[in-house]
Motif scaffolding. Structure first.
Motif, mmCIF file in Angstrom:
data_model
loop_
_atom_site.group_PDB
_atom_site.id
_atom_site.type_symbol
_atom_site.label_atom_id
_atom_site.label_comp_id
_atom_site.label_asym_id
_atom_site.label_seq_id
_atom_site.Cartn_x
_atom_site.Cartn_y
_atom_site.Cartn_z
ATOM 1 N N TYR A 73 0.842 -1.201 0.000
ATOM 2 C CA TYR A 73 0.000 0.000 0.000
ATOM 3 C C TYR A 73 0.879 1.253 0.000
ATOM 4 C CZ TYR A 73 -2.953 3.792 1.606
ATOM 5 O OH TYR A 73 -3.593 5.001 1.729
ATOM 6 N N VAL A 74 0.491 2.219 -0.828
ATOM 7 C CA VAL A 74 1.157 3.519 -0.872
ATOM 8 C C VAL A 74 0.103 4.594 -0.651
ATOM 9 C CG1 VAL A 74 2.482 5.136 -2.276
ATOM 10 C CG2 VAL A 74 2.904 2.685 -2.493
ATOM 11 N N ASP A 75 0.396 5.510 0.248
ATOM 12 C CA ASP A 75 -0.550 6.583 0.570
ATOM 13 C C ASP A 75 -0.670 7.543 -0.623
ATOM 14 O OD1 ASP A 75 -2.193 8.440 1.691
ATOM 15 O OD2 ASP A 75 -0.751 9.158 3.185
ATOM 16 N N ARG A 76 -1.846 7.600 -1.221
ATOM 17 C CA ARG A 76 -2.083 8.464 -2.386
ATOM 18 C C ARG A 76 -2.832 9.746 -2.016
ATOM 19 N NH1 ARG A 76 -3.478 3.244 -3.572
ATOM 20 N NH2 ARG A 76 -2.308 2.182 -5.220
ATOM 21 N N SER A 77 -3.017 9.966 -0.732
ATOM 22 C CA SER A 77 -3.867 11.090 -0.310
ATOM 23 C C SER A 77 -3.330 12.431 -0.791
ATOM 24 C CB SER A 77 -4.012 11.103 1.221
ATOM 25 O OG SER A 77 -2.737 11.178 1.842
ATOM 26 N N GLU A 78 -1.997 12.611 -0.748
ATOM 27 C CA GLU A 78 -1.438 13.890 -1.194
ATOM 28 C C GLU A 78 -1.646 14.077 -2.690
ATOM 29 O OE1 GLU A 78 2.455 16.700 -0.338
ATOM 30 O OE2 GLU A 78 2.628 14.532 -0.103
ATOM 31 N N ALA A 79 -1.492 13.005 -3.446
ATOM 32 C CA ALA A 79 -1.713 13.082 -4.893
ATOM 33 C C ALA A 79 -3.180 13.357 -5.199
ATOM 34 C CB ALA A 79 -1.267 11.788 -5.559
ATOM 35 N N GLU A 80 -4.078 12.867 -4.346
ATOM 36 C CA GLU A 80 -5.507 13.104 -4.551
ATOM 37 C C GLU A 80 -5.887 14.539 -4.207
ATOM 38 O OE1 GLU A 80 -7.159 10.118 -2.063
ATOM 39 O OE2 GLU A 80 -6.937 8.502 -3.540
ATOM 40 N N ARG A 81 -5.154 15.135 -3.259
ATOM 41 C CA ARG A 81 -5.463 16.516 -2.845
ATOM 42 C C ARG A 81 -4.813 17.554 -3.757
ATOM 43 N NH1 ARG A 81 -3.951 14.505 2.314
ATOM 44 N NH2 ARG A 81 -1.961 15.612 2.081
ATOM 45 N N THR A 82 -3.800 17.130 -4.504
ATOM 46 C CA THR A 82 -3.005 18.071 -5.296
ATOM 47 C C THR A 82 -3.392 18.007 -6.761
ATOM 48 O OG1 THR A 82 -1.157 17.734 -3.768
ATOM 49 C CG2 THR A 82 -0.669 18.798 -5.871
ATOM 50 N N LEU A 137 -3.606 14.888 -9.352
ATOM 51 C CA LEU A 137 -2.527 14.040 -9.860
ATOM 52 C C LEU A 137 -2.921 12.570 -9.831
ATOM 53 C CD1 LEU A 137 0.473 15.788 -8.069
ATOM 54 C CD2 LEU A 137 -0.155 15.990 -10.479
ATOM 55 N N ALA A 138 -3.746 12.208 -8.847
ATOM 56 C CA ALA A 138 -4.187 10.816 -8.741
ATOM 57 C C ALA A 138 -5.127 10.437 -9.880
ATOM 58 C CB ALA A 138 -4.864 10.584 -7.396
ATOM 59 N N GLU A 139 -5.879 11.406 -10.379
ATOM 60 C CA GLU A 139 -6.835 11.152 -11.471
ATOM 61 C C GLU A 139 -6.155 11.048 -12.824
ATOM 62 O OE1 GLU A 139 -10.913 13.346 -11.122
ATOM 63 O OE2 GLU A 139 -9.356 14.687 -10.342
ATOM 64 N N GLY A 156 8.222 13.532 -2.729
ATOM 65 C CA GLY A 156 7.661 12.429 -1.974
ATOM 66 C C GLY A 156 6.208 12.100 -2.231
ATOM 67 N N PHE A 157 5.727 12.295 -3.439
ATOM 68 C CA PHE A 157 4.341 11.958 -3.759
ATOM 69 C C PHE A 157 4.242 10.454 -4.015
ATOM 70 C CE2 PHE A 157 3.789 16.373 -3.900
ATOM 71 C CZ PHE A 157 2.440 16.674 -3.982
ATOM 72 N N GLY A 158 3.526 9.760 -3.147
ATOM 73 C CA GLY A 158 3.416 8.318 -3.264
ATOM 74 C C GLY A 158 2.384 7.889 -4.292
ATOM 75 N N GLY A 159 2.581 6.699 -4.835
ATOM 76 C CA GLY A 159 1.605 6.112 -5.748
ATOM 77 C C GLY A 159 1.565 6.711 -7.129
ATOM 78 N N LEU A 160 2.531 7.582 -7.448
ATOM 79 C CA LEU A 160 2.536 8.216 -8.770
ATOM 80 C C LEU A 160 3.507 7.511 -9.703
ATOM 81 C CD1 LEU A 160 2.506 12.110 -8.280
ATOM 82 C CD2 LEU A 160 0.655 10.653 -9.082
ATOM 83 N N THR A 161 3.129 7.437 -10.967
ATOM 84 C CA THR A 161 4.047 7.060 -12.032
ATOM 85 C C THR A 161 4.060 8.201 -13.033
ATOM 86 O OG1 THR A 161 2.283 5.933 -13.246
ATOM 87 C CG2 THR A 161 3.642 4.589 -11.771
#
Length: 328
Positions: free
Chosen positions: A49-58, A97-99, A140-145
């Motif tokens: 699991y990687v925390d994607r919350s920051e990518a979802e908020r940004t 960024l998550a989208e 440090g944005f997790g879950g991003l490619t």
């Protein structure tokens, strides 16, 4: 431990597990909520699991804004700053960024290709790609490619091979004299004598020029990865042109912007009835002339600053008819 709670018209998922932050997210349907819950629990149980919350908020706009403030100031030139600002105005910049995925940037690429050149699109994609590199490696944005790595880059058009045709140089210099910008003619003549780029010419300062030794020091010149300086030898004609110029109080050799040079050059070409010539083509012209004068590749690259033989070849257009004369 996980729970799904109905709140009005949405379903709130809350997943708790020791060693991980609490994950919460809302969905319109219970099926979507249950699917999300299963995915998160599975990732946590497999320790992937990687925390994607920051990518979802940004949003991409937020990332570009931070990049503009923190990264651009240490990079050379202003063109990338303009690209960043243009990207911030794009509809996809409002997405998180998550989208965002490769399909969104592929659509952006295709839309841009209908209005600008392939080179311009490649530059924009390159900027976005570097933003993602910084997001992942430094911020440090997790879950991003990096989605740009997953899409095709536009094919570049053939390299320019425009040179001055017979009679064009004289007409161009005369048109420079007829214009309002007194700096244009010496700029054009120096470009042909030295193969310097527009930015190198407009960035020259008198303190970096040694007319006695016929050398100019160019600071922070264009380079793929570094800020470097290089010393450029000057011909006797180049020294003569520089000696003829008035000195500006601010120390600059040419008190004119790059955009000002381009605009004045385009007007001069119009007056001279010259079609399809850009100021940068003068660098091609100068490089080709160095070879025609018998200089070897090492000497030419020392003058032009080209880092690779491939780029030097791209800037050299020897005329077949001239080679034919040498063949006899």
């Amino acid at each position: 431990m996980a729970s799904i709670t109905k709140r009005g018209s949405t379903y709130l998922v809350r997943v708790r597990r020791k060693g991980y932050p609490t994950v919460t997210k809302s969905f319109r349907t219970k099926a979507e909520a249950e699917k999300f819950q299963l995915v998160i629990e599975s990732e946590m149980s497999r320790a992937v699991y990687v925390d994607r919350s920051e990518a979802e908020r940004t949003t991409l706009h937020d990332a570009l804004e931070r990049y503009l403030a923190e990264v651009i100031p240490v990079k050379k030139g202003h063109q990338e700053a303009y690209r960043i600002k243009a990207l911030m105005a794009e509809p996809l910049a409002r997405m998180s960024l998550a989208e965002l995925g490769s399909k969104h940037f592929a659509s952006y690429r295709d839309a841009e290709l209908r209005r600008v050149s392939a080179k311009t699109v490649r530059l924009s994609l390159g900027t976005i790609s570097h933003v993602y590199t910084i997001l992942i490696k430094e911020w440090g944005f997790g879950g991003l490619t990096n989605p740009i790595q997953q899409i095709r880059k536009p094919k570049m058009s053939a390299a320019r091979d425009r040179r001055l045709d017979p009679g064009e140089e004289g007409r161009l210099l005369q048109a420079c004299d007829e214009g309002r910008n007194a700096w244009l003619r010496p700029l054009v003549e120096l470009a042909i004598e030295t193969a310097m780029r527009r930015g190198e010419l407009t960035g020259m300062r008198w303190q970096d020029i040694d007319l006695a030794k016929q050398v100019v020091l160019l600071r922070d010149v264009k380079h793929p990865t570094l800020k470097i300086s290089r010393r450029v030898p000057l011909s006797s004609r180049a020294v003569e042109i520089l000696r003829s110029l008035p000195r500006c109080l601010n120390g600059r050799v040419f008190p004119i912007t790059g955009d000002g040079v381009t605009q004045a050059f385009e007007r001069a070409c119009l007056r001279a009835d010259i079609v399809g010539l850009t100021f940068h083509d003068l660098r091609h012209e100068a490089t080709s002339r160095f070879f025609e004068r018998g200089f070897d590749m090492m000497k030419v690259s020392a003058i032009t600053g080209h880092q690779t033989l491939q780029m030097l070849k791209r800037y050299t257009q020897l005329r077949p008819e001239d080679i034919a004369k040498e063949l006899g």
